[in-house]
Write an enzyme that holds these catalytic residues in place. Sequence first.
Site, mmCIF file in Angstrom:
data_model
loop_
_atom_site.group_PDB
_atom_site.id
_atom_site.type_symbol
_atom_site.label_atom_id
_atom_site.label_comp_id
_atom_site.label_asym_id
_atom_site.label_seq_id
_atom_site.Cartn_x
_atom_site.Cartn_y
_atom_site.Cartn_z
ATOM 1 N N TYR A 136 0.956 -1.228 -0.084
ATOM 2 C CA TYR A 136 0.195 -0.041 0.044
ATOM 3 C C TYR A 136 0.773 1.169 -0.042
ATOM 4 O O TYR A 136 1.444 1.594 1.095
ATOM 5 C CB TYR A 136 -0.806 -0.007 1.284
ATOM 6 C CG TYR A 136 -1.972 1.172 1.459
ATOM 7 C CD1 TYR A 136 -2.346 1.764 0.254
ATOM 8 C CD2 TYR A 136 -2.622 1.296 2.699
ATOM 9 C CE1 TYR A 136 -3.391 2.742 0.357
ATOM 10 C CE2 TYR A 136 -3.729 2.304 2.581
ATOM 11 C CZ TYR A 136 -3.883 3.012 1.649
ATOM 12 O OH TYR A 136 -5.080 3.917 1.788
ATOM 13 N N LYS A 164 -1.782 -1.430 -3.922
ATOM 14 C CA LYS A 164 -2.722 -0.713 -4.021
ATOM 15 C C LYS A 164 -1.743 0.969 -4.151
ATOM 16 O O LYS A 164 -1.185 1.126 -3.038
ATOM 17 C CB LYS A 164 -3.737 -0.255 -2.655
ATOM 18 C CG LYS A 164 -4.395 0.707 -2.759
ATOM 19 C CD LYS A 164 -5.332 0.911 -1.456
ATOM 20 C CE LYS A 164 -6.340 1.902 -1.365
ATOM 21 N NZ LYS A 164 -6.971 1.935 -0.184
#
Length: 299
Positions: A136, A164
């Site tokens: 992330y 992400k």
Amino acid sequence: MLENVDLISAIITPFDDQLKINFTALERLTNHLIETGNTGFIIGGTTGETPTLTHAEKLGLYTRFAEIVAGRVPIIAGTGSNNTQATIDFTKEVRQIDGIIAALVVTPYYNKPNQRGMVAHFKTVARQADFPIMMYNIPGRTGVQMENATIVELSQEPNIIGIKQCTNLNDIGFLVENTPNDFAVYTGNDPETLGAVALGANGVASVASHIYGYQIRALLDAVKHGDLLKAGKLQRELTPKMEALFLYPSPAPVKAVLNAQNWSVGSPRLPILPLNQKEKLNLAHQLGVNHLADVQLHY
């Protein structure tokens, strides 16, 4: 592992009037999001107010959420922190929960390691926790950015399955081009949805899907069917609304809309404040309605 998973909701954590987790509201909202076309979830991410949850609350939330979803779509659970060993230990606990297929691990914030430190962090977590990891990268919140070359290096690690990415479309395109075919790339920025999938990304990890799930599903389906005119029209209509959901610290705006629609998700926990009346009216204006209760959740 994430084949055909193109619309992931980074789901909020509903609270009751005492700011305890409201599992009844969570179940109702989860079923609605699956109905609107979500094909996966992130639980315990930024939108889920993870920094305000205790360790016990996270485990209870993840366990109950997996029971609610009941295998209908994949679940990725947030386990990351700026403490490598704590991340490993928590990931080992979370991997025992049936229905959770991977851990979301954020770049280490506050202590701000360099690129070599981030490589060491993610490799150590992936190997010692022995569980699929989605990285992330969200520099706007963490104060540190994982460079593209670092991500490409880490994409070769067997247990690191995707990212992400909350930066820009140039980075998305570079990562799609330079990582293995089975490495999943998701934009975490709703306004980039069409651009990201056009560049070959797997999809979007979305906040706006709480409100505009039907429209985002239609956009993604239009791309699949080659109808770029329809997809472009939907993205143009959605972009200002997606941006409006971040006018104030998230997830306060999306919670305000959901509460106005009687989803009973409660206020955010401090230090995030709920929207005041003036802010609610401004948000409604930016969403193209007079009042938040007028927002249309159906497409």
